[in-house]
Design a protein around this motif. Structure first.
Motif, PDB file in Angstrom:
ATOM      1  N   GLY A  29       0.840  -1.189   0.000  1.00 16.94           N
ATOM      2  CA  GLY A  29       0.000   0.000   0.000  1.00 16.94           C
ATOM      3  C   GLY A  29       0.870   1.231   0.000  1.00 16.94           C
ATOM      4  O   GLY A  29       2.010   1.188  -0.465  1.00 16.94           O
ATOM      5  N   GLY A  30       0.353   2.326   0.535  1.00 16.65           N
ATOM      6  CA  GLY A  30       1.133   3.556   0.617  1.00 16.65           C
ATOM      7  C   GLY A  30       1.763   3.699   1.986  1.00 16.65           C
ATOM      8  O   GLY A  30       1.942   2.714   2.704  1.00 16.65           O
ATOM      9  N   GLY A  31       2.100   4.934   2.358  1.00 18.98           N
ATOM     10  CA  GLY A  31       2.610   5.224   3.702  1.00 18.98           C
ATOM     11  C   GLY A  31       3.772   4.336   4.111  1.00 18.98           C
ATOM     12  O   GLY A  31       4.644   4.001   3.290  1.00 18.98           O
ATOM     13  N   VAL A  32       3.755   3.927   5.360  1.00 17.96           N
ATOM     14  CA  VAL A  32       4.869   3.128   5.881  1.00 17.96           C
ATOM     15  C   VAL A  32       4.882   1.747   5.222  1.00 17.96           C
ATOM     16  O   VAL A  32       5.953   1.161   5.012  1.00 17.96           O
ATOM     17  N   ASP A  33       3.717   1.228   4.878  1.00 15.14           N
ATOM     18  CA  ASP A  33       3.617  -0.061   4.183  1.00 15.14           C
ATOM     19  C   ASP A  33       4.386   0.000   2.853  1.00 15.14           C
ATOM     20  O   ASP A  33       5.196  -0.894   2.539  1.00 15.14           O
ATOM     21  N   GLY A  34       4.152   1.054   2.094  1.00 11.21           N
ATOM     22  CA  GLY A  34       4.847   1.211   0.825  1.00 11.21           C
ATOM     23  C   GLY A  34       6.350   1.340   1.011  1.00 11.21           C
ATOM     24  O   GLY A  34       7.142   0.749   0.257  1.00 11.21           O
ATOM     25  N   SER A 116      -2.122   3.320  12.293  1.00  7.50           N
ATOM     26  CA  SER A 116      -3.455   3.916  12.016  1.00  7.50           C
ATOM     27  C   SER A 116      -3.477   5.442  11.949  1.00  7.50           C
ATOM     28  O   SER A 116      -4.531   6.014  11.690  1.00  7.50           O
ATOM     29  N   THR A 117      -2.343   6.113  12.200  1.00  3.39           N
ATOM     30  CA  THR A 117      -2.408   7.576  12.301  1.00  3.39           C
ATOM     31  C   THR A 117      -2.216   8.291  10.962  1.00  3.39           C
ATOM     32  O   THR A 117      -2.237   9.521  10.913  1.00  3.39           O
ATOM     33  N   GLY A 118      -2.028   7.529   9.882  1.00  2.22           N
ATOM     34  CA  GLY A 118      -1.883   8.143   8.562  1.00  2.22           C
ATOM     35  C   GLY A 118      -3.190   8.045   7.796  1.00  2.22           C
ATOM     36  O   GLY A 118      -4.190   8.669   8.151  1.00  2.22           O
TER      37      GLY A 118
HETATM   38  N1  APR Z   1       8.802   5.288   8.773  1.00  4.17           N
HETATM   39  C1  APR Z   1       8.081   5.480   9.887  1.00  4.17           C
HETATM   40  N2  APR Z   1       6.829   5.953   9.914  1.00  4.17           N
HETATM   41  C2  APR Z   1       6.272   6.263   8.708  1.00  4.17           C
HETATM   42  C3  APR Z   1       6.954   6.089   7.492  1.00  4.17           C
HETATM   43  C4  APR Z   1       8.273   5.571   7.543  1.00  4.17           C
HETATM   44  N3  APR Z   1       8.998   5.372   6.447  1.00  4.17           N
HETATM   45  N4  APR Z   1       6.119   6.487   6.487  1.00  4.17           N
HETATM   46  C5  APR Z   1       4.969   6.898   7.062  1.00  4.17           C
HETATM   47  N5  APR Z   1       5.069   6.774   8.401  1.00  4.17           N
HETATM   48  C6  APR Z   1       4.064   7.092   9.434  1.00  4.17           C
HETATM   49  C7  APR Z   1       3.027   8.100   9.074  1.00  4.17           C
HETATM   50  O1  APR Z   1       3.498   9.403   9.281  1.00  4.17           O
HETATM   51  C8  APR Z   1       1.912   7.747  10.068  1.00  4.17           C
HETATM   52  O2  APR Z   1       2.098   8.419  11.313  1.00  4.17           O
HETATM   53  O3  APR Z   1       3.322   5.923   9.672  1.00  4.17           O
HETATM   54  C9  APR Z   1       2.106   6.274  10.302  1.00  4.17           C
HETATM   55  C10 APR Z   1       0.993   5.402   9.772  1.00  4.17           C
HETATM   56  O4  APR Z   1       0.503   5.932   8.551  1.00  4.17           O
HETATM   57  P1  APR Z   1       0.122   4.998   7.311  1.00  4.17           P
HETATM   58  O5  APR Z   1       1.347   4.420   6.708  1.00  4.17           O
HETATM   59  O6  APR Z   1      -0.775   5.787   6.447  1.00  4.17           O
HETATM   60  O7  APR Z   1      -0.683   3.752   8.005  1.00  4.17           O
HETATM   61  P2  APR Z   1      -2.188   3.660   8.561  1.00  4.17           P
HETATM   62  O8  APR Z   1      -2.748   4.968   8.972  1.00  4.17           O
HETATM   63  O9  APR Z   1      -2.151   2.527   9.565  1.00  4.17           O
HETATM   64  O10 APR Z   1      -3.012   3.214   7.283  1.00  4.17           O
HETATM   65  C11 APR Z   1      -2.816   1.905   6.775  1.00  4.17           C
HETATM   66  O11 APR Z   1      -2.217   2.734   4.625  1.00  4.17           O
HETATM   67  O12 APR Z   1      -0.816   2.424   2.865  1.00  4.17           O
HETATM   68  C12 APR Z   1      -1.741   1.932   3.541  1.00  4.17           C
HETATM   69  O13 APR Z   1      -1.451  -0.396   3.142  1.00  4.17           O
HETATM   70  C13 APR Z   1      -1.660   0.547   4.133  1.00  4.17           C
HETATM   71  O14 APR Z   1      -3.939   0.479   3.601  1.00  4.17           O
HETATM   72  C14 APR Z   1      -3.025   0.565   4.669  1.00  4.17           C
HETATM   73  C15 APR Z   1      -3.153   1.926   5.299  1.00  4.17           C
END
Ligand code: APR
Length: 169
Positions: A29-34, A116-118
């Motif tokens: 996905g995006g965010g930290v998952d990506g 969950s905070t993104g």
């Molecule tokens: N390292 C640490 N923290 C990170 C990084 C990183 N490289 N990138 C993003 N974050 C932080 C964001 O700032 C946020 O506070 O991770 C936190 C969680 O944000 P998301 O990644 O958006 O995760 P979440 O809110 O749990 O949503 C999950 O997002 O991409 C998708 O596949 C994932 O569908 C799922 C959803």
């Protein structure tokens, strides 16, 4: 158990296990998952395909592939829907189940993003409190199982928020 906060990119950490804030499909996905999939390389997605997804509040492990970490513990945080849909219990469950899975792997050091905070919209202050309280409770209940837990701050004032909660001890 040492509980600390650190600001930066979780994929850079040389800990035993990093936790991924994934979705129920566990297919990236995006965010930290990506960021984790990008840094781990395509072998991570191949391994995730065999996991059959993951329920919200649960956690499943994979190897770390090209990451410095030996393992990735994939957990699925709740989508924030106003707070009246069990979100707090589910978020606490993510932290607790991830630590249980990490202990099962033999991990001694674990790093968490702010689950969950993104994209999922959980208010950052409330989420930080749950993170600190749940990890602390786990440390009290399982002394010696995990040496160090790092709460990774990435966005905004998460680091200051974590440090305030940790100092309040
Ligand atoms: N390292 C640490 N923290 C990170 C990084 C990183 N490289 N990138 C993003 N974050 C932080 C964001 O700032 C946020 O506070 O991770 C936190 C969680 O944000 P998301 O990644 O958006 O995760 P979440 O809110 O749990 O949503 C999950 O997002 O991409 C998708 O596949 C994932 O569908 C799922 C959803």
């Amino acid at each position: 158990m040492i509980l600390r906060a650190w600001q930066g990119d979780i994929t850079m950490l040389a800990v035993d296990a990093i936790v991924n804030a994934a979705n129920e499909a566990l297919l990236g996905g995006g965010g930290v998952d990506g960021a984790i999939h990008l840094a781990a390389g395509p072998g991570l997605l191949d391994e995730c395909r065999g996991l059959g997804g993951c329920d919200t509040g649960e956690a499943k492990p994979t190897g770390g592939h090209d990451l410095l970490a030996h393992w990735v513990v994939h957990t699925v945080g709740p989508v924030w829907r106003g707070g009246g849909h069990g979100e707090a219990v589910l978020l606490g469950s993510c932290y607790r189940r991830s630590l249980e899975v990490a202990v099962g792997l033999g991990a001694r050091s674990v790093a968490f993003p702010a689950i969950s905070t993104g994209v999922y919209g959980y208010p950052r202050e409330a989420a930080a409190r749950i993170a600190v309280d749940t990890v602390r409770a786990f440390g009290h209940d399982h002394p010696g199982d995990i040496y160090e837990v790092t709460l990774v701050a990435f966005a905004g004032d998460d680091l200051a928020r974590y440090e305030e909660l940790l100092a309040a001890g």
